[in-house]
Design an enzyme around this catalytic site. Structure first.
Site, mmCIF file in Angstrom:
data_model
loop_
_atom_site.group_PDB
_atom_site.id
_atom_site.type_symbol
_atom_site.label_atom_id
_atom_site.label_comp_id
_atom_site.label_asym_id
_atom_site.label_seq_id
_atom_site.Cartn_x
_atom_site.Cartn_y
_atom_site.Cartn_z
ATOM 1 N N GLY A 47 0.852 -1.182 0.000
ATOM 2 C CA GLY A 47 0.000 0.000 0.000
ATOM 3 C C GLY A 47 0.884 1.226 0.000
ATOM 4 N N GLN A 52 3.438 9.823 1.389
ATOM 5 C CA GLN A 52 4.720 9.103 1.295
ATOM 6 C C GLN A 52 5.519 9.467 0.050
ATOM 7 O OE1 GLN A 52 2.827 5.061 2.234
ATOM 8 N NE2 GLN A 52 4.842 4.898 3.153
ATOM 9 N N CYS A 100 6.490 -0.444 6.847
ATOM 10 C CA CYS A 100 6.140 0.796 6.150
ATOM 11 C C CYS A 100 7.326 1.186 5.269
ATOM 12 C CB CYS A 100 5.864 1.891 7.178
ATOM 13 S SG CYS A 100 5.344 3.448 6.444
ATOM 14 N N LEU A 101 7.045 1.542 4.027
ATOM 15 C CA LEU A 101 8.142 1.939 3.133
ATOM 16 C C LEU A 101 8.835 3.203 3.640
ATOM 17 C CD1 LEU A 101 6.487 1.264 -0.355
ATOM 18 C CD2 LEU A 101 8.203 -0.130 0.831
ATOM 19 N N HIS A 142 -3.780 1.339 8.030
ATOM 20 C CA HIS A 142 -2.411 1.859 8.058
ATOM 21 C C HIS A 142 -2.280 3.049 7.097
ATOM 22 C CE1 HIS A 142 2.147 1.116 7.965
ATOM 23 N NE2 HIS A 142 1.959 1.924 6.930
ATOM 24 N N GLU A 143 -2.843 2.908 5.890
ATOM 25 C CA GLU A 143 -2.701 3.979 4.883
ATOM 26 C C GLU A 143 -3.547 5.208 5.247
ATOM 27 O OE1 GLU A 143 -0.276 3.585 3.059
ATOM 28 O OE2 GLU A 143 -0.047 1.410 3.109
ATOM 29 N N HIS A 146 -1.722 7.337 7.528
ATOM 30 C CA HIS A 146 -0.760 8.225 6.849
ATOM 31 C C HIS A 146 -1.432 9.540 6.436
ATOM 32 C CE1 HIS A 146 3.003 6.073 6.466
ATOM 33 N NE2 HIS A 146 2.424 4.995 5.955
HETATM 34 NI NI NI Z 1 3.237 3.090 5.760
#
Ligand code: NI
Length: 169
Positions: A47, A52, A100-101, A142-143, A146
């Site tokens: 995701g 991000q 998480c990236l 999670h997204e 963000h």
């Molecule tokens: Ni993340």
């Protein structure tokens, strides 16, 4: 269209609240979504949220397609959520590992509702309401975090981040 750099923890775009998309053309939603999909796939994310890539818009993309970083996760078809909102959460919660990236190389355990019902616009500007479970529900939560400037490390049940490579999943 292009693979962009991922913003890493410490950057202020990860702590701000993203703005709702109001005009698909002016906000360049189609271009931004294409870049987000390319970037997510390139870095093997499941995701990605617009902040991000440094873009403070309420857009998320997700996809699980035999993902090497999450080999045990069920496949999830590519989805694009614009202005997503959680309408309902299950009472039942579960702990799961998240990465998480924007926090490369680490995982942590996070307690979240097992299922959620959410609404979001798609690229055709249609409002859809869906109920999802398990890892799918976890990715969306999670997204959406963000989009509200929240990282999973702020929600961890344990205090320990573990290196991604020692976890077998
Ligand atoms: Ni993340």
């Amino acid at each position: 269209m292009s693979v962009l750099d991922i913003v890493i923890e410490g950057d202020e775009s990860l702590t701000q609240k993203a703005q709702a998309v109001t005009d698909f053309k002016l906000d360049k939603v189609q271009e931004n979504v294409s870049d987000m999909i390319d970037t997510m796939r390139h870095y093997q994310g499941v995701g990605l949220a617009a902040p991000q890539i440094g873009l403070l818009q309420r857009i998320i993309v997700l996809e699980v397609a035999n993902n090497k970083r999450y080999p045990q996760a069920e496949n999830i078809e590519l989805d694009i959520l614009i202005n997503p909102e959680i309408l309902e959460c299950s009472q039942q919660t579960e702990i799961g590992w998240e990465g998480c990236l924007s926090i490369p190389g680490f995982r942590g355990e996070v307690l979240r509702p097992v299922s959620i019902t959410y609404q979001a616009l798609n690229l055709a500007q249609e409002m859809l309401i869906k109920t999802v479970y398990g890892f799918h529900a976890r990715i969306i939560q999670h997204e959406i975090d963000h989009l509200n400037g929240i990282l999973f490390t702020q929600r961890m049940t344990g205090s320990m981040l573990k290196p991604e490579k020692i976890l077998s999943f």
